[in-house]
Design a protein around this motif. Structure first.
Motif, PDB file in Angstrom:
ATOM      1  N   LEU A  53      42.239  34.081  43.927  1.00  0.00           N
ATOM      2  CA  LEU A  53      41.227  34.719  43.084  1.00  0.00           C
ATOM      3  C   LEU A  53      41.173  36.223  43.320  1.00  0.00           C
ATOM      4  O   LEU A  53      41.012  37.001  42.382  1.00  0.00           O
ATOM      5  CB  LEU A  53      39.853  34.092  43.340  1.00  0.00           C
ATOM      6  N   ARG A  54      41.313  36.645  44.563  1.00  0.00           N
ATOM      7  CA  ARG A  54      41.303  38.067  44.869  1.00  0.00           C
ATOM      8  C   ARG A  54      42.488  38.780  44.233  1.00  0.00           C
ATOM      9  O   ARG A  54      42.372  39.881  43.720  1.00  0.00           O
ATOM     10  CB  ARG A  54      41.310  38.281  46.383  1.00  0.00           C
ATOM     11  N   ARG A  55      43.650  38.150  44.258  1.00  0.00           N
ATOM     12  CA  ARG A  55      44.851  38.753  43.663  1.00  0.00           C
ATOM     13  C   ARG A  55      44.724  38.890  42.156  1.00  0.00           C
ATOM     14  O   ARG A  55      45.244  39.818  41.564  1.00  0.00           O
ATOM     15  CB  ARG A  55      46.081  37.913  43.987  1.00  0.00           C
ATOM     16  N   ARG A  56      44.059  37.960  41.540  1.00  0.00           N
ATOM     17  CA  ARG A  56      43.888  38.009  40.086  1.00  0.00           C
ATOM     18  C   ARG A  56      42.815  39.011  39.677  1.00  0.00           C
ATOM     19  O   ARG A  56      42.605  39.258  38.498  1.00  0.00           O
ATOM     20  CB  ARG A  56      43.500  36.632  39.552  1.00  0.00           C
ATOM     21  N   GLY A  57      42.098  39.540  40.648  1.00  0.00           N
ATOM     22  CA  GLY A  57      41.069  40.527  40.339  1.00  0.00           C
ATOM     23  C   GLY A  57      39.774  39.906  39.859  1.00  0.00           C
ATOM     24  O   GLY A  57      39.007  40.532  39.134  1.00  0.00           O
ATOM     25  N   ALA A  58      39.517  38.689  40.237  1.00  0.00           N
ATOM     26  CA  ALA A  58      38.267  38.039  39.829  1.00  0.00           C
ATOM     27  C   ALA A  58      37.100  38.777  40.466  1.00  0.00           C
ATOM     28  O   ALA A  58      37.086  39.036  41.656  1.00  0.00           O
ATOM     29  CB  ALA A  58      38.274  36.583  40.277  1.00  0.00           C
ATOM     30  N   THR A  59      36.155  39.159  39.659  1.00  0.00           N
ATOM     31  CA  THR A  59      35.014  39.921  40.161  1.00  0.00           C
ATOM     32  C   THR A  59      33.744  39.093  40.192  1.00  0.00           C
ATOM     33  O   THR A  59      32.674  39.623  40.409  1.00  0.00           O
ATOM     34  CB  THR A  59      34.781  41.167  39.284  1.00  0.00           C
ATOM     35  N   GLY A  60      33.848  37.841  39.939  1.00  0.00           N
ATOM     36  CA  GLY A  60      32.658  37.006  39.955  1.00  0.00           C
ATOM     37  C   GLY A  60      31.976  36.986  38.600  1.00  0.00           C
ATOM     38  O   GLY A  60      32.593  37.256  37.571  1.00  0.00           O
ATOM     39  N   ALA A  98      40.609  31.463  47.650  1.00  0.00           N
ATOM     40  CA  ALA A  98      39.995  32.794  47.699  1.00  0.00           C
ATOM     41  C   ALA A  98      41.051  33.881  47.581  1.00  0.00           C
ATOM     42  O   ALA A  98      40.858  34.886  46.890  1.00  0.00           O
ATOM     43  CB  ALA A  98      39.199  32.960  48.990  1.00  0.00           C
ATOM     44  N   SER A  99      42.183  33.680  48.229  1.00  0.00           N
ATOM     45  CA  SER A  99      43.265  34.662  48.165  1.00  0.00           C
ATOM     46  C   SER A  99      43.808  34.789  46.750  1.00  0.00           C
ATOM     47  O   SER A  99      44.047  35.892  46.259  1.00  0.00           O
ATOM     48  CB  SER A  99      44.377  34.244  49.133  1.00  0.00           C
TER      49      SER A  99
END
Length: 201
Positions: A21-28, A18-19
């Motif tokens: 993915l958040r750093r990569r800017g994944a928005t879903g 999750a961390s």
């Protein structure tokens, strides 16, 4: 104890993923726009494109759309009365049409206070024994309560109590029509009526 360590390991891995993915800017999941190379053409699969959908209705109802245009354009309720008079009482279509007419009147009134929805007032005044008018009026009051007042206030309760009386009148005018009873359930829910009252309905 091994189960706890396994569970802890899974949670730790999940937190790391999750961390990252958040750093990569994944928005879903994102909706692909028409023309985007990732967009599938719904027409290729036999579906209508999103911009062609009319989300106001659960399905195509050209007769209703024509009646709504006539009613809203000329403020003449007769098209609505004719459509509801010719709609079978024992089907979902009648309920959908009553909701659509009530919603149209409610939205008109919200857009033009004091002016909008005149056709519904005229319909009730000129045809007080019309079961369709009574059903639309009852549903209109329910929609007005939810759209214009706050749940739990006196205004909300007063509108729903008026809707309850309108439902009872509509049920008397159209024995066997389930629409006034469906609307009455919405009134009971809004007023927080007892379980016994729901059972009676």
């Amino acid at each position: 104890m091994e189960i706890l360590w396994s569970l802890f390991g899974v949670l730790l891995i999940g937190a790391v993923v999750a961390s990252v993915l958040r750093r990569r800017g994944a928005t879903g999941i994102r909706l692909a726009q028409p023309g985007d190379p990732d967009a599938a053409d719904p027409a290729a699969y036999g579906f209508a494109r999103q911009e062609e959908l009319d989300v106001r209705l659960p399905g195509p109802d050209d007769a209703l759309l024509r009646a709504l245009r006539a009613v809203q354009g000329g403020q003449d309720w007769r098209a609505a009365a004719a459509l509801l008079a010719g709609t079978d009482k024992h089907g979902e279509l009648r309920w959908q049409r009553v909701q659509a007419f009530a919603g149209a009147a409610s939205l008109e009134l919200a857009a033009r206070p004091g002016e909008g929805g005149r056709w519904l007032r005229a319909w009730r005044a000129e045809a007080p024994k019309d079961a369709g008018a009574a059903a639309v009026h009852a549903e209109f009051l329910v929609q007005q309560a939810w759209r214009t007042s706050t749940v739990g206030t006196d205004e909300f309760r007063i509108i729903l109590e008026e809707a309850r009386a309108a439902c009872e009148q509509a049920a008397l005018l159209a024995p066997g029509d389930p629409v006034p009873h469906i609307t009455r359930l919405a009134v009971a829910r809004g007023l927080g009526e007892s379980h016994e009252e729901f059972e009676r309905l």
